[in-house]
Design an enzyme around this catalytic site. Structure first.
Site, PDB file in Angstrom:
ATOM      1  N   ARG A  63       0.825  -1.212   0.000  1.00 27.88           N
ATOM      2  CA  ARG A  63       0.000   0.000   0.000  1.00 27.88           C
ATOM      3  C   ARG A  63       0.859   1.262   0.000  1.00 27.88           C
ATOM      4  NH1 ARG A  63      -1.417   1.748   4.697  1.00 27.88           N
ATOM      5  NH2 ARG A  63      -2.067  -0.270   5.514  1.00 27.88           N
ATOM      6  N   TYR A  68     -14.217  18.229 -15.773  1.00 29.11           N
ATOM      7  CA  TYR A  68     -14.737  16.861 -15.836  1.00 29.11           C
ATOM      8  C   TYR A  68     -15.916  16.753 -14.855  1.00 29.11           C
ATOM      9  CZ  TYR A  68     -14.620  11.761 -15.305  1.00 29.11           C
ATOM     10  OH  TYR A  68     -14.940  10.430 -15.265  1.00 29.11           O
ATOM     11  N   ASP A  80      -5.585  19.961 -14.788  1.00 28.76           N
ATOM     12  CA  ASP A  80      -5.924  18.631 -15.294  1.00 28.76           C
ATOM     13  C   ASP A  80      -5.475  18.581 -16.758  1.00 28.76           C
ATOM     14  OD1 ASP A  80      -7.175  16.380 -16.414  1.00 28.76           O
ATOM     15  OD2 ASP A  80      -8.819  16.470 -14.970  1.00 28.76           O
ATOM     16  N   LYS A 133      -7.025   7.335 -19.409  1.00 28.86           N
ATOM     17  CA  LYS A 133      -7.310   7.817 -20.753  1.00 28.86           C
ATOM     18  C   LYS A 133      -6.066   7.639 -21.643  1.00 28.86           C
ATOM     19  CE  LYS A 133     -11.035   8.786 -18.552  1.00 28.86           C
ATOM     20  NZ  LYS A 133     -11.292  10.075 -17.931  1.00 28.86           N
TER      21      LYS A 133
END
Ligand SMILES: *Cc1c(COP(=O)(O)O)cnc(C)c1O
Length: 380
Positions: free
Chosen positions: A68, A122, A187, A212
């Site tokens: 983690r 977004y 972004d 993406k």
């Protein structure tokens, strides 16, 4: 022996080799995938010191302790992306939203919970900021009003350029100059570092939905923030306690994606520019949005029925998401931007007639044939 020192090679070459500089010395060609959740250590005192270090957000590239916290395969992707964005560091997460959440949590925890948002963003980013779910507040402003909205408790200015789904472009240099020293998060999912490197324009943090273009094949979810080492430390601290770590297989796929990123983005952008040109002349298209910067996304408003249009495509897939090798089309007002406030959606220029196309690597003539037959079928 071949070595690949960072500054000696062009950016395109670095996209192929970044994150892999040590492989030859290891006797490897493809990067190894390390799926360990834990790591043996017979030196408890040394391991305890390393855990303290990780909890403080440091990652010196030394031996991992627990999956983690850090992972060697994920670290290769982080190093490569940092290099391509021109950043000191990058911190990878399980999704773009996990990456954005970590930025918000870091600023809220530091006593700077006020966020300045520039619409459009977004859809889920808009919803996350607007809902205040992570203890933040938000002020929505036009880019030129951002600086005057800053207070002593402003944590972040959040902007997307080109923006989703209207492909509106913001003058990032003007915005970052006006807002300094308040951190500006850009972004960069749509442009990718192939077309735009926001840190060079004064941004503090660059966000990617790696799902993406970075992955590029529609088969991996991930998110990443490129920033300076100080911010990276706070982000690693948040990731350590919230557990939004990128999976090592995703880290492998994303590193592989970076090698073809420049070729994919340039090829798809050339096709998108040609489709934008043809759409502008089509009798059932009333408005085309295509960024001056270029890119592989095209949005357009149609006098045809946009929902029927999206259902009538054959080669193109009607689906949310973007940035894959194959082309996708969707209706933002029904899907990606449905979660936004309706008035805000109108204000952000997201018309009910707007359709968003993510252009892939198919032949331009095949895509044009599909689009024109769908436009012909979708009469209102
Ligand atoms: C998809 C997307 C996100 C969210 O990323 P996930 O990987 O889906 O969590 C954020 N910003 C933009 C511009 C996106 O396209």
């Amino acid at each position: 022996m071949t070595t690949h020192s960072g500054s000696a090679h062009s950016w395109n070459t670095r996209a192929v080799h970044a994150g892999k500089d040590d492989l030859a010395a290891l006797g490897l060609h493809a990067p190894p995938i390390d799926l360990s959740t834990t790591y043996p250590s017979h030196d408890v005192v040394a391991e305890a010191a390393r855990l303290d270090d990780f909890a403080a957000g440091n990652d010196d590239g030394g031996p991992p302790v627990y999956g983690r916290v850090t992972n060697p395969t994920v670290r290769r992707f982080e190093n490569a992306l940092a290099e391509l964005e021109g950043a000191e560091a990058a911190v990878a997460f399980a999704s773009g939203m996990a990456a954005l959440s970590a930025c918000l949590l870091a600023q809220v925890a530091a006593g700077r919970p006020e966020i300045i948002g520039v619409r459009p963003l977004y859809g889920t980013t808009d919803h996350l900021l607007d809902s205040g779910l992570l203890g933040n507040s938000v002020r929505w402003v036009a880019p030129e009003e951002a600086a005057s909205a800053i207070t002593g408790r402003t944590g972040l200015v959040v902007v997307e350029s080109p923006a989703n789904p209207t492909l509106t472009e913001v003058d990032l240099r003007a915005l970052t100059d006006a807002c300094a020293p308040v951190p500006v998060l850009v972004d960069n999912t749509f442009a990718t570092p192939v077309l735009q490197r926001p840190l060079a324009l004064g941004a503090t943090m660059v966000l990617h939905s790696a799902t993406k273009y970075l992955g590029g094949h529609g088969d991996v979810m991930g998110g990443v923030i490129a920033c300076d080492e100080e911010f990276a430390r706070s982000l690693r601290q948040i990731r350590f306690v919230t557990g939004g770590m990128l999976h090592p297989i995703a880290g492998y796929e994303l590193l592989r994606g970076l090698a073809t990123l420049p070729v994919r983005v340039r090829a798809a952008s050339a096709t998108a520019a040609e489709l934008a040109r043809r759409l502008a002349e089509h009798p059932r298209v009333t408005q085309v949005y295509y960024p001056r910067l270029g890119g592989a996304m095209v949005s357009f408003e149609t006098s045809a029925d946009p929902i029927a249009l999206v259902s009538a495509v054959g080669l193109i897939t009607p689906a949310v998401s973007l940035g894959s090798v194959d082309s996708l089309i969707q209706h933002p007002a029904s899907l990606t931007h449905r979660i936004m406030d309706e008035v805000a959606r109108k204000d952000a220029g997201i018309s009910p007639d707007l359709v968003r196309l993510s252009v892939g690597l198919e032949d331009v003539e095949d895509l044009w044939t599909d689009l024109t037959q769908a436009l012909a079928q979708a009469v209102r």
